[in-house]
Every structure is written in structure tokens, then in C-alpha cells.
Design a protein around this motif. Structure first.
Motif, PDB file in Angstrom:
ATOM      1  N   ASP A  15       0.910  -1.317   0.019  1.00 19.21           N
ATOM      2  CA  ASP A  15      -0.056  -0.111   0.083  1.00 19.21           C
ATOM      3  C   ASP A  15       0.913   1.226   0.045  1.00 19.21           C
ATOM      4  N   HIS A  16       2.036   1.127  -0.325  1.00 17.44           N
ATOM      5  CA  HIS A  16       3.108   2.124  -0.691  1.00 17.44           C
ATOM      6  C   HIS A  16       4.043   1.839  -1.888  1.00 17.44           C
ATOM      7  N   ASP A  84      -2.806   2.990  -2.586  1.00 19.22           N
ATOM      8  CA  ASP A  84      -3.543   3.551  -1.603  1.00 19.22           C
ATOM      9  C   ASP A  84      -4.584   4.349  -2.115  1.00 19.22           C
ATOM     10  N   PRO A  85      -5.419   4.433  -1.075  1.00 21.43           N
ATOM     11  CA  PRO A  85      -6.750   5.365  -1.339  1.00 21.43           C
ATOM     12  C   PRO A  85      -6.550   6.780  -1.482  1.00 21.43           C
ATOM     13  N   GLU A  86      -5.585   7.447  -1.030  1.00 20.35           N
ATOM     14  CA  GLU A  86      -5.275   8.870  -1.219  1.00 20.35           C
ATOM     15  C   GLU A  86      -4.689   9.140  -2.797  1.00 20.35           C
ATOM     16  N   ARG A  87      -3.631   8.197  -3.165  1.00 21.85           N
ATOM     17  CA  ARG A  87      -2.876   8.684  -4.022  1.00 21.85           C
ATOM     18  C   ARG A  87      -3.306   7.392  -5.286  1.00 21.85           C
ATOM     19  N   GLY A  88      -3.944   6.675  -5.155  1.00 20.32           N
ATOM     20  CA  GLY A  88      -4.452   5.678  -6.187  1.00 20.32           C
ATOM     21  C   GLY A  88      -3.296   4.604  -6.493  1.00 20.32           C
ATOM     22  N   HIS A  90       0.210   3.486  -7.728  1.00 19.07           N
ATOM     23  CA  HIS A  90       1.651   4.384  -7.531  1.00 19.07           C
ATOM     24  C   HIS A  90       2.246   3.534  -8.591  1.00 19.07           C
ATOM     25  N   GLN A 118      -3.472  11.262 -11.417  1.00 15.95           N
ATOM     26  CA  GLN A 118      -4.696  11.251 -10.782  1.00 15.95           C
ATOM     27  C   GLN A 118      -5.108  12.837 -10.860  1.00 15.95           C
TER      28      GLN A 118
END
Length: 121
Positions: A15-16, A84-88, A90, A118
Motif C-alpha cells: 500500500d506504498h 493507496d486510497p489517497e494517491r491511487g 503508484h 490522478q
């Protein structure tokens, strides 16, 4: 999803942002995921010695059974990504990944795909 004789296997490995060569199958991954990777993924590269069929265990054989709905000739196309939910998303890669006994992956072929930026909200 199955397209012709290929099954697409999406797998979020972190998730990163994390390099593809550090992808690891979780220790609590479902038996279904393991069966998909082992039964339809690429064959392992040549080992130090061949393993005779009569030396394998029942558990090993069951892991390598193919899914009836896919058919024995279906090959797996792995789509590994980090998101991740904030940045979609990577990064996303596709290719042929062989699951190793230590839960790491050996990539016989991989290619990174471009990720769309995004939109601003």
C-alpha cells in the motif's frame, strides 16, 4: 478474468511504493491464490536436480491441481501493483511470475505499465 487461454491475476503487493522485486505473498494468503499461482503460473526454471513425480506429496499435488473452470492449458498473467486510497495506483507491472517456496516471486518476464495521473479534485 479469463481472456482466451490467459487468466488475469491482479495482486496488490503493497500500500506504498515498493520495488517489484520485493513483492511477497502474505503468509496468510488464501489457498486459492497459491493454487492459482502454482497451478497456472510459469514453470520454475531448471533446478539443481529433477524431482520425480513419485517423490511429491499429496499436499504438493493438490496445490498444483488446476481449476476446472479455467482448464489445464490456461496460463496466468500477473498484474502486480502498489496503491493507496489517497494517491491511487503508484506502479503496476505485468508479466510471468513464479511463486517461490519462501513466498517471493521470480519474474521470467515483467514490464512496468504507465499509470494515468490522478485528476485534481
Amino acid at each position: 478474468m479469463k481472456v482466451n487461454d490467459r487468466a488475469l491475476f491482479p495482486f496488490k503487493y503493497a500500500d506504498h511504493p515498493k520495488p517489484l522485486d520485493r513483492a511477497l505473498l502474505a503468509s496468510n494468503a488464501s489457498p486459492t491464490r497459491r493454487r492459482m499461482l502454482l497451478g497456472h503460473g510459469p514453470e520454475p526454471q531448471e533446478g539443481l536436480f529433477p524431482v520425480d513425480e513419485d517423490l511429491t506429496t499429496q499436499e504438493y499435488e493438490e496445490l498444483h491441481e488446476t481449476f476446472e473452470a479455467l482448464g489445464a492449458s490456461t496460463k496466468l498473467v500477473c498484474l502486480f501493483f502498489t496503491a493507496d486510497p489517497e494517491r491511487g495506483i503508484h506502479a503496476i507491472h505485468w508479466g510471468d511470475a513464479h511463486l517461490e517456496p519462501d513466498r517471493t516471486f521470480t519474474w521470467l518476464y515483467s514490464e512496468q505499465l504507465p499509470v494515468a495521473p490522478q485528476p485534481l479534485m
